[in-house]
Scaffold this active site. Structure first.
Site, mmCIF file in Angstrom:
data_model
loop_
_atom_site.group_PDB
_atom_site.id
_atom_site.type_symbol
_atom_site.label_atom_id
_atom_site.label_comp_id
_atom_site.label_asym_id
_atom_site.label_seq_id
_atom_site.Cartn_x
_atom_site.Cartn_y
_atom_site.Cartn_z
ATOM 1 N NE ARG A 59 75.010 48.581 -2.467
ATOM 2 C CZ ARG A 59 75.055 49.690 -1.725
ATOM 3 N NH1 ARG A 59 74.134 49.908 -0.804
ATOM 4 N NH2 ARG A 59 76.024 50.568 -1.885
ATOM 5 C CE1 TYR A 112 68.842 24.429 -0.182
ATOM 6 C CE2 TYR A 112 69.980 26.332 0.717
ATOM 7 C CZ TYR A 112 69.844 25.368 -0.260
ATOM 8 O OH TYR A 112 70.725 25.363 -1.309
ATOM 9 C CG ASP A 184 62.243 28.422 1.608
ATOM 10 O OD1 ASP A 184 61.742 28.355 0.465
ATOM 11 O OD2 ASP A 184 63.459 28.232 1.824
ATOM 12 C CE LYS A 209 67.306 25.799 -5.706
ATOM 13 N NZ LYS A 209 67.089 25.775 -4.267
HETATM 14 C C1 LIG Z 1 67.742 26.266 -3.049
HETATM 15 C C2 LIG Z 1 66.974 26.614 -1.833
HETATM 16 C C3 LIG Z 1 67.323 27.700 -1.020
HETATM 17 C C4 LIG Z 1 68.544 28.534 -1.289
HETATM 18 O O1 LIG Z 1 68.454 29.246 -2.468
HETATM 19 P P1 LIG Z 1 69.714 29.691 -3.351
HETATM 20 O O2 LIG Z 1 69.079 30.369 -4.501
HETATM 21 O O3 LIG Z 1 70.472 28.455 -3.725
HETATM 22 O O4 LIG Z 1 70.538 30.599 -2.506
HETATM 23 C C5 LIG Z 1 66.512 27.987 0.059
HETATM 24 N N1 LIG Z 1 65.434 27.240 0.365
HETATM 25 C C6 LIG Z 1 65.082 26.175 -0.380
HETATM 26 C C7 LIG Z 1 63.876 25.384 0.005
HETATM 27 C C8 LIG Z 1 65.830 25.823 -1.504
HETATM 28 O O5 LIG Z 1 65.477 24.759 -2.230
#
Ligand SMILES: *Cc1c(COP(=O)(O)O)cnc(C)c1O
Length: 402
Positions: A59, A112, A184, A209
């Site tokens: 961790r 998000y 982000d 992603k």
């Molecule tokens: C998918 C996504 C998240 C969240 O990510 P997870 O891996 O599903 O927890 C946050 N911000 C954006 C822009 C996303 O597309």
């Protein structure tokens, strides 16, 4: 290697890994272990005291995960990175780290859904307030700053309308007020946009992603500009909240990340061809793509993104019924949320990713019932266009019946 910064295309393959430290294994080994044995009691004491380097417990760090973290820091232009078990684990750790009761977080007009959900929880439980505002000019950002604003949290391009935040304007205002900036960067990936290099303090990703790109991992990464601060976050919020990435997911991500640049170039080239096709469709009312000359913030896109990305949103004639008919007429293109995979994915924000947003708010955000979001994959564009074309042909006669 010469002592200079690697190009991104090289860093995604090599950075942070030295095979001579791993039995000459070409590929980063998977250290599927929860803990590490100390040679003697003194070594255990020294490691806990921070007086000697070395692993303690997974961790707090794992060799496979650490390679990914070093690689991510390099390609985003930061000095440290932390890997998390999901994008949301990275988002929540970052917001917990940056805020305390009574603070205010200024957000871009769209964020998000789960990030918004987290901010609502933080407001209800700890009195940490937030506002969502358009940030295309310095003035818009400046007007929304409050004495208790500690952080500007932005996404750009904004999901699913591809509205852009003017990063230069955000940085200028944040610098003036001594406010931290978090971006982000999931939608662009480090290959297309590097907010740290423009002055942001933190960049985070849903590694689920484009970073992974193969649809088989849920993960997140936070990158910061200061190594000591990132180590502090590792040993406080990340350790104590505990949303860490597993070694296996880091191993898969290291594999996916090696082709980031190759995949992104193809995602963008395919998106360009699909965009041209969509523009010729009678049934397409509106298109949202950052590098489309008709995009209202095209100039901002050109200024802060290298290319337009792999996501296209578009509105079709009709409403929810036609949008759903369109989806049901596709076969190669999969109906799924998420994005950035080899497979082309399509979703209906009004009933899927943004279903929890009240209709009135959805409409204010520009998310109509006929809006669809397409994550263009890596297939041959002729096949994608044939699938889309068939779906348009199915919807067309039904529209004429009305
Ligand atoms: C998918 C996504 C998240 C969240 O990510 P997870 O891996 O599903 O927890 C946050 N911000 C954006 C822009 C996303 O597309």
């Amino acid at each position: 290697m010469r002592n200079k910064e690697m190009n991104m295309e090289t860093a995604v393959i090599h950075k942070g890994y030295n095979s001579s430290e791993h039995h000459d294994s070409l590929v980063t080994p998977l250290y599927q272990t929860s803990t590490y044995s100390f040679a003697n009691a003194q070594e255990g004491e020294d490691r806990f005291a921070g007086n000697s380097e070395g692993n303690i417990y997974s961790r707090l760090g794992n060799p496979t995960v650490r390679v990914l973290e070093e690689r991510m820091a390099e390609i985003e232009g930061g000095q440290g990175a932390l890997a998390f078990g999901s994008g949301m684990a990275a988002v929540s750790a970052t917001l917990i780290y940056l805020t305390k009761a009574g603070d205010h977080v200024l957000c871009s007009r769209g964020i998000y859904g789960c990030t918004f959900g987290l901010l609502e929880i933080m407001e209800e439980k700890y009195g940490i307030t937030h506002d969502l505002v358009s940030m295309t000019t310095e003035q818009e950002v400046e007007q929304a700053i409050r004495p208790e604003t500690v952080c500007i949290y932005v996404e750009t391009p904004i999901n699913p309308t591809m509205e852009l935040v003017n990063l230069q304007a955000v940085m200028a205002v944040a610098k003036k007020h001594g406010i931290r900036v978090v971006v982000d960067n999931t939608f662009s990936s480090p290959y297309l946009q590097n907010p740290l290099r423009m002055g942001a303090d933190f960049v985070l990703h849903s590694a689920t992603k484009y970073l992974n790109g193969h649809g088989d991992v849920v993960g997140g990464v936070l990158v910061g500009r200061d190594a000591d601060e990132m180590q502090h976050v590792r040993m406080t919020v990340q350790k104590d909240v505990g949303g860490i990435m597993s070694p296996f997911d880091a191993w898969l991500l290291l594999r996916g990340l090696k082709t980031l640049h190759v995949r992104m170039d193809r995602h963008v080239a395919n998106a360009q061809k699909v965009l041209e096709f969509l523009k010729r469709q009678e049934l397409v009312k509106k298109i949202y793509y950052p590098f489309d000359v008709q995009h209202p913030q095209y100039e901002i896109a050109k200024q802060q993104m290298r290319q337009g990305g792999g996501l296209i949103s578009f509105e079709i004639e009709g409403g929810k019924k036609q949008a759903q008919q369109f989806l049901d007429s596709l076969s190669l293109i999969k109906i799924a949320v998420s994005l950035g995979d080899a497979e082309t994915l399509i979703q209906h924000p009004a009933t899927m990713t943004h279903a929890a947003v009240p209709q009135e708010n959805r409409e204010a955000m520009g998310i109509s019932d006929s809006l669809l979001r397409l994550s263009v994959g890596l297939e041959h564009t002729d096949d994608l266009i044939a699938d889309l074309n068939y779906a348009f042909e199915q919807v067309k006669p039904k529209l004429q019946e009305i």
